[in-house]
Design an enzyme around this catalytic site. Structure first.
Site, PDB file in Angstrom:
ATOM      1  N   CYS A  39     115.861  22.793   2.779  1.00 11.74           N
ATOM      2  CA  CYS A  39     115.110  21.974   1.911  1.00 11.74           C
ATOM      3  C   CYS A  39     113.869  23.262   1.249  1.00 11.74           C
ATOM      4  CB  CYS A  39     114.112  20.933   2.385  1.00 11.74           C
ATOM      5  SG  CYS A  39     113.266  21.381   4.004  1.00 11.74           S
ATOM      6  N   CYS A  87     111.696  25.059   3.900  1.00  9.60           N
ATOM      7  CA  CYS A  87     112.391  26.001   4.604  1.00  9.60           C
ATOM      8  C   CYS A  87     112.194  27.189   3.997  1.00  9.60           C
ATOM      9  CB  CYS A  87     114.097  25.564   4.678  1.00  9.60           C
ATOM     10  SG  CYS A  87     114.358  24.491   5.713  1.00  9.60           S
ATOM     11  N   ASP A  91     121.537  24.093 -29.760  1.00 11.41           N
ATOM     12  CA  ASP A  91     121.688  25.631 -30.111  1.00 11.41           C
ATOM     13  C   ASP A  91     122.781  25.412 -31.428  1.00 11.41           C
ATOM     14  OD1 ASP A  91     121.931  28.374 -30.286  1.00 11.41           O
ATOM     15  OD2 ASP A  91     123.746  28.109 -29.641  1.00 11.41           O
TER      16      ASP A  91
END
Length: 766
Positions: A31, A34, A452
């Site tokens: 996570c 961490c 784009d």
């Protein structure tokens, strides 16, 4: 040019004093907290500045010499995680670590499931039917549970220990503590203090003596369900690669430098300096941003600019690092090198965007950081209160365990990964690959979709859309002459003219004396005729004037966004060819579908405003942003976000990668570059732009499913905890309720298998 992988240790010599930094691959992070823990540990080293990216699972460390890498690795390992020096673009260590984790979880899940099923059947049978009990039945049950609560649950115990060392709690803490306490209490009551009085289960009634002591299946059940959720989650988080590696592959590792005495030598790109003369042969990538000092050539700039038409470079023209030299030998004077090149800036923009994205914790993680310690405290309080009011120790501890178990977030742990896995599976069938939770969260809040142009809205190929002729020669003759000249050229426009001529007149002649005129066009002799073909400047430089017919045609083509290619035969302007990049047939329908979903649509391109406005009008977008350089595309997205918009970006090229990562939701066409796909949150596999609409609808539906799962998971805890606290829920009933909650969450997630997109733009079915 052939290169070898080297350790990622970089010395930036572009600005002032040199500063060395290196990268570490970090394993074991589950996570964002961490990553924060590793970053804090590294930053405690003297003179060290470190930044840990959870999304890429890397740590960027400066302030240490390369010889001191072991010091940084030791610090990471002391924090409870694995680390290794990153070797160039080699991702093998991270890939092996991820695969090891998945394999370990799969084995633990298989063993836990195989033991939990007979354990649950056996404990419930023996609890309710004393006649089936046999000598040593308690020992058999305990032995079945031991591998589950020890070896199978080890990832949760390890994560809990790391959290406790940091003074924090996570969902792993409840699973670990709940399994240990329930198993320990079961062993105690079975072996040391067996119950001799009948009990009572809410929803069942009076139970035989000894039934209330069976908590082993509770410990086994919660571990098995949590392992299943962790396994699915880890699989869904497996990375398809990261954009930084892909951009690194685009960069040039070695370059050919010409010294003042004319000798050429090959040097590492890191040794290049401003003012060096870099020699680039056909087929090689340009290593620096600079100015062409000698030679002419055609350069494929599509990777950096998104332009489908190759650029013709001549002395004095600007050259961009990362582009490919196609035809001739170039000598380029370096203007910017190293971290200041356009390619390096694009990589930095993408890294920064990914780091911001990785810092956002999921909703469940935020809630659990408060929820978990509160539940642990509540379980202790419930046990103490029951003891204070005179209840037996077995009753008090049993009610405390019931609170702890009923609050175990099994359904919470399954809510996101199961819906994500089913949604990804359904997306694969629809041509949509969702990379993770960030994409789902973003899909629910976006209000603007930026498209784009080249390669996304258009095909990226050139096509002749109009032919205007004048003078005495007919259309067929002029097409044959133009096509014959262009057969000797590899230019995209030349290929379009050749294709049109071949389709209309058939066989073409072989040109004689062909000469490519860089930046202008070409000259050749065909069937005795002197032919010039190219732009208006070419004809002007050769003293050839356009008549009123051709002048009007050039102006008309320019207003429609098409490029004008002029043909002169024997010194007389005779024809103009309109060359256009085709719009994908699915583009208008896709834009209409997005607008029907209430989304604002924007066309973003580096093309001229005339071309952009024409394409924008053809597909029906709400707004057009033109003339945007590749490195400014991310800034354009940021500007929209600064105005309060939540932006999704759809692109396909390297020049789109930073914008894809900067946007709230990045979607990449699979026909595009690897770099664009790795920067995106969602990959669009089907060759149909309407898949963008499907992706948004599927993402929103998956997010709605996850939210419903989370509402149920938390709601179940909130309602059940009071019942357990007042003694109305036996731990076995709590475990059954917990299992039912998990089944409901999984069943709700499986509904996504029947998802069908609504092409009308309304609510999807499923």
């Amino acid at each position: 040019m052939t290169t070898t992988s080297q350790p990622t240790t970089v010395v930036d010599t572009t600005t002032g004093p040199s500063e060395a930094y290196f990268e570490l691959d970090v394993g074991g992070m589950t996570c964002a907290s961490c990553a924060n823990a590793v970053e804090r540990k590294l930053n405690k080293l003297p003179g060290v500045t470190a930044s840990v990216n959870y999304a890429t699972e890397r740590a960027l460390v400066s302030g240490l010499a390369p010889a001191e890498v072991d010091t940084a690795i030791a610090a990471v390992e002391k924090a409870g995680y694995a680390a290794a020096m990153r070797q160039g673009d080699d991702d093998s260590w991270t890939a092996r670590a991820t695969e090891t984790t998945i394999t370990s979880l799969r084995r633990r899940l298989a063993v836990a499931a195989l033991l939990t099923i007979p354990l649950c059947d056996l404990t419930i049978l023996l609890a309710l039917v004393p006649g089936f009990r046999f000598p040593g039945w308690q020992l058999v049950c305990v032995l079945l549970a031991v591998p589950i609560v020890t070896w199978a649950a080890w990832p949760f115990h390890k994560a809990t220990w790391r959290s406790l060392r940091r003074g924090t709690f996570g969902m792993d803490s409840l699973v670990s503590l709940g399994s240990i306490v329930s198993f320990g209490w079961a062993v105690y009551t079975l072996v040391f203090a067996p119950s001799t009085e009948p009990g009572y289960w809410l929803g069942f009634g009076v139970t035989p003596a000894g039934a209330d002591a069976i908590y082993l299946d509770v410990a086994a059940g919660m571990v098995t369900f949590q392992l299943g959720g962790r396994y699915f989650e880890t699989r869904s988080r497996r990375r398809a690669g990261d954009v930084l590696n892909a951009i690194g592959n685009l960069a040039v590792r070695q370059a050919r430098v010409r010294d003042a005495d004319g000798t050429e030598r090959v040097v590492p790109s890191a040794e290049l300096r401003v003012g060096d003369t870099v020699v680039v042969l056909p087929g090689e990538r340009i290593a620096v941003d600079g100015t062409v000092s000698s030679g002419t050539s055609t350069v494929d700039t599509s990777a950096m600019t998104g332009e489908s038409v190759p650029a013709d470079l001549a002395p004095g023209d600007a050259a961009i690092g990362g582009t490919v030299n196609v035809t001739g030998r170039l000598e380029i004077t370096a203007v910017t090198v190293g971290a200041r090149t356009r390619l390096a800036q694009m990589a930095a923009l993408t890294e920064d965007a990914q780091r911001r994205k990785a810092g956002v914790q999921t909703f469940a993680d935020k809630v659990s950081s408060v929820f978990v310690p509160c539940v642990i405290a509540l379980a202790v309080i419930v046990t103490a209160v029951w003891l204070l009011i005179g209840a037996e120790a077995s009753t008090a501890v049993g009610n405390g365990i019931a609170v702890l178990i009923i609050a175990c977030p099994c359904a919470l742990g399954l809510a996101t990964p199961t819906a994500l896995m089913v949604g990804i599976g359904r997306g694969g069938q629809l041509g949509v690959l969702i990379k993770g939770q960030d994409a789902l969260e973003a899909s629910g809040v976006i209000d603007t979709v930026v498209l784009d142009k080249t390669g996304t809205v258009t095909t990226g190929g050139m096509r002749v859309v109009d032919v205007v002729v004048t003078g005495t020669l007919d259309r067929e003759t002029l097409l044959r002459l133009a096509g014959s000249v262009e057969t000797a050229s590899e230019h995209a426009v030349a290929r379009a003219v050749t294709a049109a001529a071949s389709a209309e007149v058939g066989a073409l002649s072989t040109p004689e004396g062909f000469t490519a005129l860089t930046g202008l066009g070409a000259r050749a002799v065909v069937d005795g005729h002197q032919i010039l073909i190219g732009n208006a400047r070419l004809l002007r430089e050769n003293g050839i004037e356009l008549d009123a017919v051709l002048t009007g045609a050039v102006e008309r083509l320019g207003s429609t966004g098409a490029s004008a290619v002029l043909l002169a035969v024997d010194g007389v302007a005779s024809a103009v060819f309109g060359v256009h990049d085709d719009i994908k047939p699915s583009a208008p329908a896709a834009v209409a579908g997005l607008r029907a979903l209430g989304l604002r649509t924007v066309l973003l391109t580096g093309d001229t405003d005339g071309v952009a406005q024409t394409v924008g009008a053809a597909i029906g977008v709400d707004d057009v942003i033109s003339g945007v350089l590749p490195t400014d595309k991310a800034a354009a997205i940021s500007a929209l976000q600064a105005d309060g918009h939540r932006v999704a970006m759809v692109g396909d090229g390297v020049n789109d990668s930073a914008a894809l990562a900067t946007s709230n939701l990045g979607l990449a066409m699979v026909q595009g570059t690897d770099i664009a796909m790795k920067a995106a949150d969602i990959i669009l596999v089907r060759d149909d732009l309407r898949v963008v609409v499907d992706a948004v609808q599927l993402s929103r539906q998956t997010l709605r499913t996850i939210r419903l799962n989370l509402v149920w998971a938390f709601g179940y805890n909130v309602l059940a905890i009071p019942l357990a606290a007042v003694g109305l829920l036996n731990p076995l009933i709590a475990a059954a309720t917990m299992a039912l909650s998990s089944v409901l969450v999984v069943s709700n997630s499986l509904r996504l298998r029947s998802f069908e997109p609504n092409r009308g733009g309304g609510a999807p079915r499923g």
